[in-house]
Design an enzyme around this catalytic site. Structure first.
Site, PDB file in Angstrom:
ATOM      1  N   GLU A   1      10.250   9.387   9.227  1.00 32.49           N
ATOM      2  CA  GLU A   1       9.028  10.168   9.505  1.00 32.49           C
ATOM      3  C   GLU A   1       7.770   9.311   9.409  1.00 32.49           C
ATOM      4  O   GLU A   1       6.831   9.462  10.196  1.00 32.49           O
ATOM      5  CB  GLU A   1       8.941  11.343   8.517  1.00 32.49           C
ATOM      6  CG  GLU A   1       7.792  12.288   8.740  1.00 32.49           C
ATOM      7  CD  GLU A   1       7.875  13.025  10.075  1.00 32.49           C
ATOM      8  OE1 GLU A   1       7.102  12.674  10.974  1.00 32.49           O
ATOM      9  OE2 GLU A   1       8.702  13.941  10.221  1.00 32.49           O
TER      10      GLU A   1
ATOM     11  N   LYS B   1       5.876   3.485  18.632  1.00 31.63           N
ATOM     12  CA  LYS B   1       5.889   4.879  18.171  1.00 31.63           C
ATOM     13  C   LYS B   1       6.264   5.841  19.295  1.00 31.63           C
ATOM     14  O   LYS B   1       7.052   6.776  19.097  1.00 31.63           O
ATOM     15  CB  LYS B   1       4.523   5.228  17.584  1.00 31.63           C
ATOM     16  CG  LYS B   1       4.208   4.445  16.304  1.00 31.63           C
ATOM     17  CD  LYS B   1       2.744   4.561  15.916  1.00 31.63           C
ATOM     18  CE  LYS B   1       2.416   3.760  14.664  1.00 31.63           C
ATOM     19  NZ  LYS B   1       0.964   3.619  14.450  1.00 31.63           N
TER      20      LYS B   1
ATOM     21  N   GLU C   1      -6.677  -5.403  11.276  1.00 41.83           N
ATOM     22  CA  GLU C   1      -6.085  -6.492  10.511  1.00 41.83           C
ATOM     23  C   GLU C   1      -6.590  -7.840  11.016  1.00 41.83           C
ATOM     24  O   GLU C   1      -7.123  -7.937  12.129  1.00 41.83           O
ATOM     25  CB  GLU C   1      -4.569  -6.430  10.661  1.00 41.83           C
ATOM     26  CG  GLU C   1      -4.056  -5.083  10.208  1.00 41.83           C
ATOM     27  CD  GLU C   1      -2.590  -5.087   9.891  1.00 41.83           C
ATOM     28  OE1 GLU C   1      -2.043  -6.167   9.642  1.00 41.83           O
ATOM     29  OE2 GLU C   1      -2.014  -3.999   9.871  1.00 41.83           O
TER      30      GLU C   1
ATOM     31  N   THR D   1       0.819  -1.211   0.000  1.00 40.83           N
ATOM     32  CA  THR D   1       0.000   0.000   0.000  1.00 40.83           C
ATOM     33  C   THR D   1       0.856   1.266   0.000  1.00 40.83           C
ATOM     34  O   THR D   1       0.649   2.182  -0.799  1.00 40.83           O
ATOM     35  CB  THR D   1      -0.874   0.003   1.273  1.00 40.83           C
ATOM     36  OG1 THR D   1      -1.508  -1.270   1.360  1.00 40.83           O
ATOM     37  CG2 THR D   1      -1.901   1.087   1.264  1.00 40.83           C
TER      38      THR D   1
HETATM   39  N1  HSE Z   1      -1.722  -0.235  12.452  1.00 43.24           N
HETATM   40  C1  HSE Z   1      -1.435   1.148  12.675  1.00 43.24           C
HETATM   41  C2  HSE Z   1      -2.675   1.859  13.160  1.00 43.24           C
HETATM   42  C3  HSE Z   1      -0.932   1.886  11.480  1.00 43.24           C
HETATM   43  O1  HSE Z   1      -3.723   1.246  13.319  1.00 43.24           O
HETATM   44  O2  HSE Z   1      -2.584   3.050  13.401  1.00 43.24           O
HETATM   45  C4  HSE Z   1       0.495   1.595  11.203  1.00 43.24           C
HETATM   46  O3  HSE Z   1       1.302   1.827  12.312  1.00 43.24           O
END
Ligand code: HSE
Length: 446
Positions: free
Chosen positions: A135, A211, A196, A19
């Protein structure tokens, strides 16, 4: 054409073309003229590696060499930058290290890789004089890495708190809107493609922890230390607590929080009550938002899409432009990957969760008898836990279990988590406390 825009285009190789890779092609093609004017030279994806060659050819179009072996890109001396979009710590780690060793700059969206192996990867890049840009790894299209690293560089950053996982924010928004429990909403989110098939990293808070680990390093000048983060997801959250929180003026969000304290750094992900009227409480659906508090700037807020083809490509291409501008610059002239000079990293520890200071939401199912509330508040007072608000809701209102039980909902002022643990162990042992106590953390973010 000016002399700068006539320089040789930067040659890029993509590892993986799902993607985000498709989005990167689309953005680079559509905006190539403006990007060239900004970067001072063109940016061309000349090679792509993907196991699905047919699909890769379709996305990449004519004029791009498509291979199944990523190492062919790394070995190509004409490639300046490798964009890693494979994900995970396995083959992605090996390929990133090999690309660095081959003298390629690297752009990656791989938060898991950098949060866990960042120290090794940044050291390898430094030794080789190449850039590792990321980023796209945090909050997709929101330029939070650049904001923290460059825009806020004058500040002593005090805290960072963000909704940095769209899947869980979508689920929490649906739970609140529809009064549904987690399991029901998760199934619906999977059916709609918002979650997912294996949503573990999202719903258990791991993705958000990757993150916030990256943001903590940039905010405070410490190494990435994912293993020290406290991580709780949303799987145990009930619609009842979302409702009671609302009644007390709060919404529940999965926040990633990094906060500076005198003796160390808090690094944590957990469901958090935030004031209903705050901007961040109103970030709904799959959107992301990050708040940063700096001593000079005060509180700032960054909002946008945290995932998706073009929002993430927006971040990938921004990193490519940075590299294009710096291609001929000496490594010492570049902004350090983690904002602080690598020999200036702080040894300030990541605090254990018992040392974290925060306010709490407590829900206790108790026997509706004289003196029960007094006993509980007495124990909290003995542990120096100060109460902010209390409400009582009849248990049969929520569970149909009859009138001899009641739910007590208590909000506390800030307290050290270790102290709260001691108090709650004593409260839980009372014979009049009839079920496991629900405990959530609360932040005013003021
Ligand atoms: N799976 C993550 C989310 C996006 O749901 O924000 C990619 O880090």
């Amino acid at each position: 054409m000016s002399s700068s825009t006539s320089q040789k285009p930067v040659q890029v190789g993509l590892l993986g073309i799902g993607t985000v890779g498709g989005g990167t092609f689309a953005v680079l093609r559509r905006n190539q003229a403006e990007i060239r004017r900004r970067a001072g030279r063109g940016i061309e994806i000349s090679m792509v590696a993907d196991l699905n060659i047919e699909r890769a050819r379709e996305v990449a179009g004519d004029g791009v060499t498509v291979v199944s072996d990523a190492r062919q890109i790394i070995a190509n001396p004409d490639i300046d930058v490798v964009v890693e979009l494979i994900g995970g710590y396995g083959v992605a780690k090996a390929l990133v290290l090999e690309a660095i060793a081959a003298g390629k700059h690297v752009v990656t969206a791989n938060k898991a890789l950098l949060a866990v192996h960042g120290t090794e990867i940044f050291a390898a890049a430094r030794a080789k004089g190449v850039i590792v840009a990321f980023e796209a790894a945090v909050a997709g299209g929101i330029p939070i890495i650049k904001s923290l690293r460059e825009g806020l560089t004058a500040n002593q950053i005090q805290w960072v708190a963000g909704i940095i996982n769209g899947t869980t924010n979508f689920i929490l928004s649906e739970m609140r809107d529809k009064g549904l429990d987690f399991d029901v909403v998760l199934k619906e989110a999977q059916r709609l493609g918002y979650a997912e098939a294996d949503p573990t990293f999202d719903i258990e808070g791991v993705d958000a922890a990757h993150k916030v680990t990256l943001m903590s390093a940039i905010a405070f000048g410490v190494p990435v230390q994912f293993d020290k983060a406290h991580v709780e997801g949303i799987t145990k959250l009930s619609a009842t607590d979302i409702k009671y929180a609302e009644q007390m003026g709060y919404r529940i969000k999965l926040l990633g929080i990094a906060r500076r304290q005198a003796n160390g750094i808090e690094l944590r992900v957990h469901p958090t009550l935030v004031p209903m009227r705050s901007l961040i409480a109103n970030v709904e659906g799959a959107m992301n938002a990050v708040m940063v508090q700096g001593d000079a700037v005060g509180t700032t807020l960054y909002y946008g899409k945290g995932a998706g083809a073009e929002p993430t490509a927006s971040a990938v291409v921004a990193d490519l432009v940075d590299i294009a501008r710096l291609l001929d610059a000496a490594p010492a002239a570049r902004v350090p990957s983690l904002a602080f000079q690598p020999d200036e990293l702080s040894a300030m520890p990541i605090l254990p969760i018992e040392e974290v200071v925060t306010a709490f939401y407590l829900r206790l199912r108790v026997a509706d008898q004289t003196g029960v509330l007094a006993k509980i508040t007495g124990i909290l007072a003995e542990q120096d836990v100060s109460i902010d608000a209390v409400i009582q809701r009849e248990a049969d209102e929520v569970s149909g279990e009859g009138g001899n039980q009641t739910d007590l909902i208590i909000l506390t002022h800030d307290t050290k988590e270790g102290r709260m643990n001691q108090a709650l162990a004593q409260v839980q042992a009372l014979p009049t406390v009839l079920a496991p106590i629900v405990r959530l953390r609360k932040e005013e973010l003021a």
